[in-house]
Design an enzyme around this catalytic site. Structure first.
Site, PDB file in Angstrom:
ATOM      1  N   HIS A   1       0.843  -1.188   0.000  1.00  0.00           N
ATOM      2  CA  HIS A   1       0.000   0.000   0.000  1.00  0.00           C
ATOM      3  C   HIS A   1       0.877   1.236   0.000  1.00  0.00           C
ATOM      4  O   HIS A   1       1.954   1.220   0.613  1.00  0.00           O
ATOM      5  CB  HIS A   1      -0.914   0.016   1.240  1.00  0.00           C
ATOM      6  CG  HIS A   1      -2.025   0.994   1.101  1.00  0.00           C
ATOM      7  ND1 HIS A   1      -1.889   2.319   1.454  1.00  0.00           N
ATOM      8  CD2 HIS A   1      -3.274   0.851   0.596  1.00  0.00           C
ATOM      9  CE1 HIS A   1      -3.017   2.932   1.184  1.00  0.00           C
ATOM     10  NE2 HIS A   1      -3.871   2.076   0.654  1.00  0.00           N
TER      11      HIS A   1
ATOM     12  N   ASP B   1      -8.051  -5.320  -0.165  1.00  0.00           N
ATOM     13  CA  ASP B   1      -8.541  -6.161  -1.261  1.00  0.00           C
ATOM     14  C   ASP B   1      -8.178  -7.629  -1.107  1.00  0.00           C
ATOM     15  O   ASP B   1      -8.633  -8.460  -1.881  1.00  0.00           O
ATOM     16  CB  ASP B   1      -7.984  -5.655  -2.598  1.00  0.00           C
ATOM     17  CG  ASP B   1      -8.537  -4.288  -2.958  1.00  0.00           C
ATOM     18  OD1 ASP B   1      -9.740  -4.083  -2.762  1.00  0.00           O
ATOM     19  OD2 ASP B   1      -7.773  -3.431  -3.440  1.00  0.00           O
TER      20      ASP B   1
HETATM   21  N1  CMC Z   1       4.207  -7.570  -4.905  1.00  0.00           N
HETATM   22  C1  CMC Z   1       5.537  -7.522  -5.062  1.00  0.00           C
HETATM   23  N2  CMC Z   1       6.296  -6.428  -4.856  1.00  0.00           N
HETATM   24  C2  CMC Z   1       5.661  -5.313  -4.479  1.00  0.00           C
HETATM   25  C3  CMC Z   1       4.266  -5.266  -4.313  1.00  0.00           C
HETATM   26  C4  CMC Z   1       3.530  -6.456  -4.522  1.00  0.00           C
HETATM   27  N3  CMC Z   1       2.206  -6.461  -4.367  1.00  0.00           N
HETATM   28  N4  CMC Z   1       3.890  -4.028  -3.935  1.00  0.00           N
HETATM   29  C5  CMC Z   1       5.013  -3.295  -3.890  1.00  0.00           C
HETATM   30  N5  CMC Z   1       6.087  -4.073  -4.214  1.00  0.00           N
HETATM   31  C6  CMC Z   1       7.505  -3.656  -4.215  1.00  0.00           C
HETATM   32  C7  CMC Z   1       7.853  -2.820  -5.432  1.00  0.00           C
HETATM   33  O1  CMC Z   1       8.293  -3.634  -6.503  1.00  0.00           O
HETATM   34  C8  CMC Z   1       8.930  -1.922  -4.894  1.00  0.00           C
HETATM   35  O2  CMC Z   1      10.104  -2.677  -4.831  1.00  0.00           O
HETATM   36  P1  CMC Z   1      11.549  -1.974  -5.060  1.00  0.00           P
HETATM   37  O3  CMC Z   1      11.697  -0.982  -3.934  1.00  0.00           O
HETATM   38  O4  CMC Z   1      12.529  -3.097  -4.983  1.00  0.00           O
HETATM   39  O5  CMC Z   1      11.487  -1.321  -6.411  1.00  0.00           O
HETATM   40  C9  CMC Z   1       8.484  -1.650  -3.447  1.00  0.00           C
HETATM   41  O6  CMC Z   1       7.697  -2.796  -3.090  1.00  0.00           O
HETATM   42  C10 CMC Z   1       7.647  -0.399  -3.269  1.00  0.00           C
HETATM   43  O7  CMC Z   1       6.545  -0.452  -4.193  1.00  0.00           O
HETATM   44  P2  CMC Z   1       6.002   0.744  -5.067  1.00  0.00           P
HETATM   45  O8  CMC Z   1       5.428   0.207  -6.311  1.00  0.00           O
HETATM   46  O9  CMC Z   1       7.071   1.802  -5.171  1.00  0.00           O
HETATM   47  O10 CMC Z   1       4.871   1.297  -4.088  1.00  0.00           O
HETATM   48  P3  CMC Z   1       3.653   2.211  -4.476  1.00  0.00           P
HETATM   49  O11 CMC Z   1       3.302   2.951  -3.260  1.00  0.00           O
HETATM   50  O12 CMC Z   1       3.967   2.992  -5.708  1.00  0.00           O
HETATM   51  O13 CMC Z   1       2.502   1.162  -4.864  1.00  0.00           O
HETATM   52  C11 CMC Z   1       0.683  -0.346  -4.686  1.00  0.00           C
HETATM   53  C12 CMC Z   1       1.494   0.768  -3.995  1.00  0.00           C
HETATM   54  C13 CMC Z   1      -0.537  -0.641  -3.828  1.00  0.00           C
HETATM   55  C14 CMC Z   1       0.244   0.141  -6.056  1.00  0.00           C
HETATM   56  C15 CMC Z   1       1.577  -1.611  -4.811  1.00  0.00           C
HETATM   57  O14 CMC Z   1       1.921  -2.089  -3.524  1.00  0.00           O
HETATM   58  C16 CMC Z   1       0.919  -2.708  -5.626  1.00  0.00           C
HETATM   59  O15 CMC Z   1       1.032  -2.728  -6.854  1.00  0.00           O
HETATM   60  N6  CMC Z   1       0.193  -3.693  -4.957  1.00  0.00           N
HETATM   61  C17 CMC Z   1      -0.552  -4.703  -5.657  1.00  0.00           C
HETATM   62  C18 CMC Z   1      -1.903  -4.151  -6.118  1.00  0.00           C
HETATM   63  C19 CMC Z   1      -2.871  -3.951  -4.973  1.00  0.00           C
HETATM   64  O16 CMC Z   1      -3.050  -4.809  -4.145  1.00  0.00           O
HETATM   65  N7  CMC Z   1      -3.539  -2.790  -4.969  1.00  0.00           N
HETATM   66  C20 CMC Z   1      -4.562  -2.444  -3.975  1.00  0.00           C
HETATM   67  C21 CMC Z   1      -4.092  -1.370  -3.072  1.00  0.00           C
HETATM   68  S1  CMC Z   1      -5.108  -1.122  -1.607  1.00  0.00           S
HETATM   69  C22 CMC Z   1      -6.691  -0.701  -2.136  1.00  0.00           C
HETATM   70  C23 CMC Z   1      -6.785   0.319  -3.173  1.00  0.00           C
HETATM   71  O17 CMC Z   1      -6.028   1.286  -3.251  1.00  0.00           O
HETATM   72  O18 CMC Z   1      -7.706   0.199  -3.964  1.00  0.00           O
END
Ligand code: CMC
Length: 391
Positions: A270, A327
């Protein structure tokens, strides 16, 4: 104008001041208007929480009754809307249809497009709460080829949702109170989450003084993506895939860690929570309770629990503070209630609706300026124009 700071994804940029939702991602705290999410989920119902978010205070019994009645007044949707629905292919994703239908509401409710005073604002709020619920269920009826149902004024809002979805001409839909209570709780948990992607979209569209329906239609589109609300559908599809591949959760955890593989563990991580998502904790417990009460034994729940355990013990997930989010377990409950997977994100949208309305209203009443971020230009410097035959 001074130097411009680039902040992709607005990770460290505040877009507004807001009195609606407090979120502490380090401590895993979520409050609506000062009330703990745990208390609201346990003790309040969805319309009470909607009223709280939109108007700032928990309603008295009389205010709640009036709000419910006023919403009811607006649950009739223009019959022409059915012709619009008929134009979509049956295979259309319900979120695309919902976004289009919400936008189409502007054509049939011109007053709500340009609200001029408090009374019109209140009407627009009640109209949105009433009509959005009905058209959301119509996206499913269309998909199934069923006739559209109408709101039953003798029943509650969440109960109506189930009836509108599932009642067939062959006989009344049997209401299970446990299902309604669980769904009510899920809607509350989704009702607001400060400046998330869809809410920021609603605020920025509304900041140009576009109307409530148009702004919410844009919010629905933003919510649809798998990184946001679309994750609930993606989680279930992922769990199903793990199940169909023999239930090897460790293999999928490895895949999620592989930086050459675009696969992410859906329902994990998140932007703001760097600790447990408090909504996920409540939903995980609700999943056990609801499936237990309904006597449903879903192998996907076991897979989800194993996956959570393996991921939480893994260094990659620990180092990045990746925990299950809202989710992760919600889809398992929806599935136990008989909700088809393509409708999961529509349910998220119904839950998030009062939050979108509250945030749109706050933005307008605060007289916020039009949302218009800056950029740092990285393209060509000035170039001489060449006629087409010289290129
Ligand atoms: N699986 C694997 N690696 C992950 C995941 C995941 N679900 N989420 C984040 N990471 C890693 C990412 O690759 C990055 O690694 P590194 O630092 O080595 O490059 C690190 O964790 C930080 O991630 P980020 O993408 O920079 O974080 P963000 O704040 O931009 O993204 C997020 C947040 C929710 C989009 C992301 O965690 C994600 O894609 N999760 C899966 C989709 C999901 O479950 N979304 C629902 C979110 S909650 C409800 C809502 O908002 O609707």
């Amino acid at each position: 104008t001074g130097a411009i700071t680039i902040d992709p994804g607005y990770k460290n940029t505040g877009s507004c001041k807001s009195e609606i939702t407090f979120l502490d991602g380090e401590e895993g705290i979520l409050r609506y208007r000062g009330y703990a999410i745990e208390d609201l989920a346990e003790k309040a119902d969805f319309l009470e929480v909607s009223y709280l978010l939109i108007f700032g205070e928990l309603p008295t019994a009389a205010q709640l009754e009036k709000f419910e009645n006023d919403i009811r007044k607006y649950t009739l949707v223009h019959e022409e809307m059915k012709n619009i629905i008929d134009g979509f292919p049956k295979t259309a994703h319900p979120m695309g249809v919902l976004s289009s239908l919400t936008s189409a509401l502007t054509a049939f409710n011109p007053k709500s497009v340009n609200v001029k005073n408090e009374k019109e604002l209140y009407e627009a709020v009640c109209k949105t709460m009433g009509k959005f619920l009905v058209i959301a269920t119509w996206t499913y009826r269309k998909r199934m080829g069923f006739p559209m149902n109408y709101y039953d004024n003798t029943k509650g809002y969440v109960e109506n949702f189930m009836r509108l979805m599932f009642e067939l001409p062959t006989g009344p839909y049997k209401i299970d109170k446990r299902v309604i209570d669980a769904l009510d709780k899920l809607f509350i948990l989704h009702a607001d989450h400060e400046q998330n992607c869809s809410t920021s979209t609603v605020r920025i569209v509304g900041s140009s003084h576009a109307g409530l329906f148009a702004s919410i239609s844009a919010g629905v589109s933003a919510l649809w993506g798998p990184l946001h609300g679309g994750a609930n559908q993606a989680v279930l599809e992922m769990l199903q895939e793990i199940h169909d591949n023999g239930g090897d959760v460790a293999k999928f955890v490895l895949k999620a860690k592989d930086k050459d593989d675009p696969f992410r563990l859906m329902g994990f991580g998140h932007r703001v929570y760097k600790n447990f998502d408090p909504r996920a904790t409540i939903i995980k417990k609700a999943a056990d309770d609801v499936l237990g009460a309904l006597g449903v034994d879903d192998p996907l729940l076991d897979i989800a629990k194993q996956l959570e355990k393996v991921a939480l013990e893994d260094e990659y997930f620990k180092a990045r503070n990746l925990y299950p989010n809202v989710d992760f377990y919600s889809g398992i409950i929806y599935r136990a209630m008989g909700i088809p997977v393509e409708m999961f994100t529509v349910l998220f949208a119904i839950g998030r609706l009062p939050g979108w309305i509250a945030q749109w209203k706050e933005m307008r009443l605060n007289g916020e300026p039009i949302g218009r971020p800056r950029q740092v230009y990285t393209g060509y410097t000035a170039r001489a124009f060449k006629e087409v035959n010289e290129r």
